[in-house]
Motif scaffolding. Structure first.
Motif, PDB file in Angstrom:
ATOM      1  N   GLY A  55     -48.179 -13.044  19.096  1.00  0.00           N
ATOM      2  CA  GLY A  55     -47.514 -12.423  17.964  1.00  0.00           C
ATOM      3  C   GLY A  55     -48.408 -12.320  16.744  1.00  0.00           C
ATOM      4  N   VAL A  56     -47.770 -12.091  15.601  1.00  0.00           N
ATOM      5  CA  VAL A  56     -48.476 -11.926  14.338  1.00  0.00           C
ATOM      6  C   VAL A  56     -48.045 -13.041  13.387  1.00  0.00           C
ATOM      7  N   VAL A  57     -49.020 -13.744  12.834  1.00  0.00           N
ATOM      8  CA  VAL A  57     -48.762 -14.839  11.891  1.00  0.00           C
ATOM      9  C   VAL A  57     -49.057 -14.348  10.478  1.00  0.00           C
ATOM     10  N   LEU A  58     -48.091 -14.529   9.575  1.00  0.00           N
ATOM     11  CA  LEU A  58     -48.314 -14.286   8.153  1.00  0.00           C
ATOM     12  C   LEU A  58     -48.659 -15.627   7.515  1.00  0.00           C
ATOM     13  N   ASP A  59     -49.924 -15.838   7.241  1.00  0.00           N
ATOM     14  CA  ASP A  59     -50.424 -17.099   6.691  1.00  0.00           C
ATOM     15  C   ASP A  59     -50.471 -16.979   5.170  1.00  0.00           C
ATOM     16  N   LEU A  60     -49.705 -17.816   4.482  1.00  0.00           N
ATOM     17  CA  LEU A  60     -49.564 -17.724   3.029  1.00  0.00           C
ATOM     18  C   LEU A  60     -50.554 -18.593   2.269  1.00  0.00           C
ATOM     19  N   SER A  61     -51.570 -19.107   2.934  1.00  0.00           N
ATOM     20  CA  SER A  61     -52.471 -20.061   2.274  1.00  0.00           C
ATOM     21  C   SER A  61     -53.188 -19.457   1.073  1.00  0.00           C
ATOM     22  N   GLY A  62     -53.303 -18.135   1.014  1.00  0.00           N
ATOM     23  CA  GLY A  62     -53.926 -17.503  -0.146  1.00  0.00           C
ATOM     24  C   GLY A  62     -53.035 -17.467  -1.360  1.00  0.00           C
ATOM     25  N   LEU A  63     -51.744 -17.720  -1.178  1.00  0.00           N
ATOM     26  CA  LEU A  63     -50.813 -17.801  -2.301  1.00  0.00           C
ATOM     27  C   LEU A  63     -50.653 -19.281  -2.636  1.00  0.00           C
ATOM     28  N   ASN A  64     -51.561 -19.814  -3.423  1.00  0.00           N
ATOM     29  CA  ASN A  64     -51.601 -21.266  -3.634  1.00  0.00           C
ATOM     30  C   ASN A  64     -51.705 -21.655  -5.108  1.00  0.00           C
ATOM     31  N   ARG A  65     -51.264 -20.795  -5.996  1.00  0.00           N
ATOM     32  CA  ARG A  65     -51.388 -21.078  -7.426  1.00  0.00           C
ATOM     33  C   ARG A  65     -50.321 -22.082  -7.868  1.00  0.00           C
ATOM     34  N   VAL A  66     -50.724 -22.991  -8.740  1.00  0.00           N
ATOM     35  CA  VAL A  66     -49.809 -23.963  -9.353  1.00  0.00           C
ATOM     36  C   VAL A  66     -49.955 -23.835 -10.863  1.00  0.00           C
ATOM     37  N   GLU A  67     -48.854 -23.605 -11.571  1.00  0.00           N
ATOM     38  CA  GLU A  67     -48.950 -23.467 -13.025  1.00  0.00           C
ATOM     39  C   GLU A  67     -47.750 -24.119 -13.705  1.00  0.00           C
ATOM     40  N   VAL A  68     -47.991 -24.686 -14.870  1.00  0.00           N
ATOM     41  CA  VAL A  68     -46.924 -25.266 -15.676  1.00  0.00           C
ATOM     42  C   VAL A  68     -46.356 -24.155 -16.547  1.00  0.00           C
ATOM     43  N   LEU A  69     -45.097 -23.815 -16.335  1.00  0.00           N
ATOM     44  CA  LEU A  69     -44.458 -22.750 -17.111  1.00  0.00           C
ATOM     45  C   LEU A  69     -43.989 -23.246 -18.458  1.00  0.00           C
ATOM     46  N   ASP A  70     -43.462 -24.473 -18.492  1.00  0.00           N
ATOM     47  CA  ASP A  70     -42.914 -25.019 -19.735  1.00  0.00           C
ATOM     48  C   ASP A  70     -43.050 -26.543 -19.671  1.00  0.00           C
TER      49      ASP A  70
END
Length: 457
Positions: A107-122
């Motif tokens: 099958g096809v794997v959607l690997d989200l490892s490139g979406l790895n941002r962590v930010e403090v909003l408030d």
């Protein structure tokens, strides 16, 4: 044993990976041309990156392709491309999940490892935004300079998406609650490609389902989470001889029942000569050993003490970046679990009997977990105080696990999705009992009517 995500968690955000019946790569049509926005981010077997991306922590797999989007718009494009291929689809945030559903043969794997941002909003409200492909070690490291932490499983390599859609029994569980209890909003890519922000007032039913049953509604790409104010924790490592009659376990449970909720514990039962050792990690959400020592002291009295140590350390030391590694199918095994309310003589003896056949772990829950009403999230187990997890590893298989669990099966009350490696209707009914299960299925059908992401229940 780590708190893996489902997503039934792969630590994946929602995954509905379906394997070929033989376990071999499923045959299918040739992959179509790659859209421009995914150029260089489609990995197939001829790519040198494939060996590092094909499998999960618990399963070896042979997908036809692994897609590596880096932004939400690319997730939408990747999902559209994956659907066009006419093959099974899996979604992966970390890949630690015990069910192995974050990869799929053929099958096809959607690997989200490139979406790895962590930010403090408030910082004033401690609100942070964490993308689903981040690992919890990265989250802890990013939040530490701000004096913040999120109780999030117990291993730094676990991905955010799976754990934060399944539950999140972390090192601070009795003081903080589950990870899902502090999720304030999510960003989700639905099966039809729409991007939706869900919170308590916007798409509230989607928001409800994501927190505990997120594997069947879509691809969660980001979470807004309220973190805790915390820099250091007290950590005690104890080894105690466990009596076969279960009395040591009962004493442990008694200590936790009376302890302030700053104290959380995890226990592993292991053979030791002709007996059993109870290896115990106690974590105290306090920044002074003067507070830590009196909370840990009663645990030193539950049985014959073999070893102990108490330290004060930064929270990231519990989920360190040293945990980060590639997932190559290196830890195959089978796992099941159940929740207990109280630890009287019957359950305690059953746990000790199971420990002779399988690896048994226990987690204290209760505390802040039980502050949340059962109907508030898709995780309804809000009165229990102990999670029991049983695992076997090759060459042992399902028959050994079932034999070990038999004495406990009738004594447990509910189960946790992230520690179940064999999806099925029986597991579903324990994880999502009664009205919760009916509501979960309605949500899955509403947001994913074709069942693209639906777990293999």
């Amino acid at each position: 044993m780590k708190d893996h995500g489902h997503p039934v968690t792969s630590t994946v955000a929602p995954s509905a990976a379906r394997r070929a019946p033989t376990g071999r790569p499923a045959r299918g049509p040739a992959l179509g041309p790659v859209p421009a926005e995914l150029a260089g981010r489609v990995v197939t077997s001829g790519d040198r990156r494939y060996a590092q991306l094909r499998s999960t922590y618990t399963r070896r797999a042979s997908p036809a392709a692994v897609l590596l989007p880096r932004r939400t718009a690319e997730v939408v494009a990747a999902l559209a491309y994956a659907r066009q291929q006419g093959r099974p689809i899996a979604v992966r945030s970390g890949g630690h999940g015990l069910a192995g559903t974050s990869s799929v043969d053929g099958g096809v794997v959607l690997d989200l490892s490139g979406l790895n941002r962590v930010e403090v909003l408030d910082r004033a409200t401690r609100l942070v935004r964490v993308q689903a492909g981040a690992r919890w070690a990265e989250v802890a490291r990013s939040l530490a300079p701000h004096g913040l932490a999120i109780s999030s499983g117990d291993h730094g390599n676990v991905g955010v998406g799976g754990l934060a859609t399944g539950g999140g029994v972390g090192w601070l569980v009795r003081s903080y609650g589950l990870t899902i209890d502090h999720v304030r909003a999510v960003e989700v890519v639905l099966a039809d490609g729409r991007v939706v922000r869900a919170d308590a007032t916007t798409e509230p039913e989607l928001f409800w389902a994501v927190r505990g049953a997120g594997a069947g509604v879509g691809i969660v790409v980001a979470f807004e989470i309220e973190a805790a104010e915390l820099r250091q924790v007290g950590v005690a490592q104890l080894a105690v001889q466990a009596r076969p009659d279960g009395s040591t376990l009962r004493h442990w449970a008694d200590v936790l029942r009376q302890a302030p909720r700053e104290l959380s514990t995890a226990v592993t039962l292991t053979p030791y000569g002709h007996g059993t050792v109870m290896s115990l990690t106690a974590v105290v959400a306090a920044e002074s050993l003067r507070r830590v020592r009196p909370l840990v002291a009663p645990l030193r009295e539950i049985g014959k003490l073999l070893d102990d140590r108490i330290d004060l350390m930064p929270y990231p030391a519990l989920v360190p970046t040293a945990h980060l590694h590639a997932n190559l199918g290196q830890q195959p095994g089978l796992t099941t679990n159940g929740l207990l309310t109280g630890m009287d003589a019957g359950p305690a003896r059953a746990v000790m009997r199971a420990a002779g056949r399988a690896v048994i772990q226990l987690r204290s829950v209760g505390g802040a977990v039980n502050d949340v009403a059962p109907e508030q999230t898709a995780y309804p187990h809000r009165h229990q105080d102990t999670l029991v997890v049983a695992s076997v590893f090759p060459p042992q298989g399902a028959a050994v696990l079932d034999a070990a669990w038999r004495a406990l099966a009738g004594r447990t009350d509910g189960a946790y999705v992230n520690f179940e490696s064999r999806p099925g209707r029986a597991a579903f009914d324990r994880i999502y009992p009664g009205r919760t299960g009916k509501r979960v299925l309605r949500a899955w059908r509403r947001y994913d009517p074709a069942g693209l992401f639906r777990p293999r229940w």
